[in-house]
Scaffold this motif. Sequence first.
Motif, PDB file in Angstrom:
ATOM      1  N   LEU A 143       0.819  -1.220   0.000  1.00 49.77           N
ATOM      2  CA  LEU A 143       0.000   0.000   0.000  1.00 49.77           C
ATOM      3  C   LEU A 143       0.848   1.263   0.000  1.00 49.77           C
ATOM      4  N   ARG A 144       2.080   1.178   0.454  1.00 49.87           N
ATOM      5  CA  ARG A 144       2.971   2.341   0.471  1.00 49.87           C
ATOM      6  C   ARG A 144       3.517   2.669  -0.924  1.00 49.87           C
TER       7      ARG A 144
ATOM      8  N   LEU B 140       2.040   0.349  -7.694  1.00 47.48           N
ATOM      9  CA  LEU B 140       1.502  -1.008  -7.728  1.00 47.48           C
ATOM     10  C   LEU B 140      -0.015  -0.995  -7.629  1.00 47.48           C
ATOM     11  N   LYS B 141      -0.638  -1.846  -8.402  1.00 44.55           N
ATOM     12  CA  LYS B 141      -2.063  -2.097  -8.238  1.00 44.55           C
ATOM     13  C   LYS B 141      -2.165  -3.361  -7.389  1.00 44.55           C
ATOM     14  N   LEU B 142      -2.825  -3.276  -6.263  1.00 46.91           N
ATOM     15  CA  LEU B 142      -2.884  -4.367  -5.298  1.00 46.91           C
ATOM     16  C   LEU B 142      -4.217  -5.090  -5.368  1.00 46.91           C
ATOM     17  N   ILE B 143      -4.132  -6.412  -5.482  1.00 42.81           N
ATOM     18  CA  ILE B 143      -5.301  -7.281  -5.365  1.00 42.81           C
ATOM     19  C   ILE B 143      -5.102  -8.083  -4.089  1.00 42.81           C
ATOM     20  N   MET B 144      -6.062  -7.965  -3.181  1.00 40.47           N
ATOM     21  CA  MET B 144      -5.988  -8.707  -1.924  1.00 40.47           C
ATOM     22  C   MET B 144      -6.898  -9.920  -2.035  1.00 40.47           C
ATOM     23  N   LEU B 145      -6.293 -11.120  -1.919  1.00 38.30           N
ATOM     24  CA  LEU B 145      -7.086 -12.343  -1.919  1.00 38.30           C
ATOM     25  C   LEU B 145      -7.719 -12.493  -0.549  1.00 38.30           C
TER      26      LEU B 145
END
Length: 139
Positions: A13-14, A18-23
Motif C-alpha cells: 500500500l505504500r 503497484l495495483k494491489l489485489i488482496m485475496l
Amino acid sequence: MATNSIDIAGAALRRQDLKLIMLGGTVDLAVGGCVDATAIGSLSQMNIDRSFLGVCSVSPTSGLSAFDIADATFKRALLAASGYTIALATTNKLEVRAPHRVSEISEIGCSVLEHDAPINHLDDLVRAGANIVKALQPF
C-alpha cells in the motif's frame, strides 16, 4: 500484484506504482493471511506469471512443506496457477520437518536461500533437482 498476506498487502500500500489485489477470506492469524476456500477460489481464477512462495520446510527428500494443512492447500493452488514459482526460505527452514507436503523441490523454478545456508544442505538440494540462488549478505 496479488497477495493473501496482510503484512505484504500493508507494505504494498505504500507503493503508488503497484495495483494491489488482496485475496480475501478468513484471516488465519498463525499464517498471517487468508488460506481458506474463499482465498483458493479467488486464486484459481487468476493467471499468475510469477509467484513468490514462502515455505515452512525445505528438504531434498520431502520437498517443500507447511505446518498447517490449509496453508499447504493454498500453496499447492498457487503453484498450479503460476507459470514460474520462486520459493523463499530462511536458513532455519532447512533443518525443520513440516507435516504437509506442498511440492517436490524440482517443481519449483528456483529457491532463494539466505547467504549463510550451509553448503552441505545446498549440495543435497541441488542433487534433488533444486535451482538455488543465495541471497546477498546484508550490509
